[in-house]
Design a protein around this motif. Structure first.
Motif: not given
Length: 137
Positions: A11-31
């Motif tokens: 996840l360290n090199n992909k944190k920027i993705w968390l600002h985009q859908p579907p991550f930015s719109t999901a209530n719960f993250w399971i990684f």
């Protein structure tokens, strides 16, 4: 209520993705496979995080992110088994209680290893994960 599940393979090199859908719109993250170490951090103003990490070798790691306006607590975890990682968080909101279970099984999954725990659950449960259950063909 929305969930996003992702085997992120670091996840360290992909944190920027968390600002985009579907991550930015999901209530719960399971990684799965966050590759986080003890001192790695992840923070978001609207999420609380529960996580595991491998202390005995590289890779693995689980994360469950929940909205800050609800409460959660870890009720079960396995993190230093080379064949299985499990993180279970019990969620309590105003009108709904449930459990999220996050599983990473790098060499295939045998439910017998956590059957006693699963049988003990008495509230609704969502099970997510990377089970590596490859078809033999």
């Amino acid at each position: 209520m929305s969930f996003v599940q992702w085997n992120c393979r670091s996840l360290n090199n992909k944190k920027i993705w968390l600002h985009q859908p579907p991550f930015s719109t999901a209530n719960f993250w399971i990684f799965q496979e966050t590759f986080f170490k003890t001192d790695d951090n992840l923070s978001r103003p609207n999420k609380n995080f529960f996580r595991t990490h491998r202390s005995n070798r590289f890779g693995g790691g689980l994360l469950i992110g929940i909205p800050k306006n609800i409460s959660g607590r870890v009720i079960y975890s396995i993190e230093n088994d080379p064949n299985l990682e499990v993180l279970a968080v019990e969620i309590h909101s105003k009108n709904l209680n449930f459990t999220i279970i996050n599983i990473y099984a790098p060499h295939g999954f045998n439910i017998a290893s956590i059957k006693r725990f699963l049988d003990s659950l008495s509230i609704s449960t969502f099970i997510f994960g990377d089970f590596n259950l490859h078809h033999p063909l």
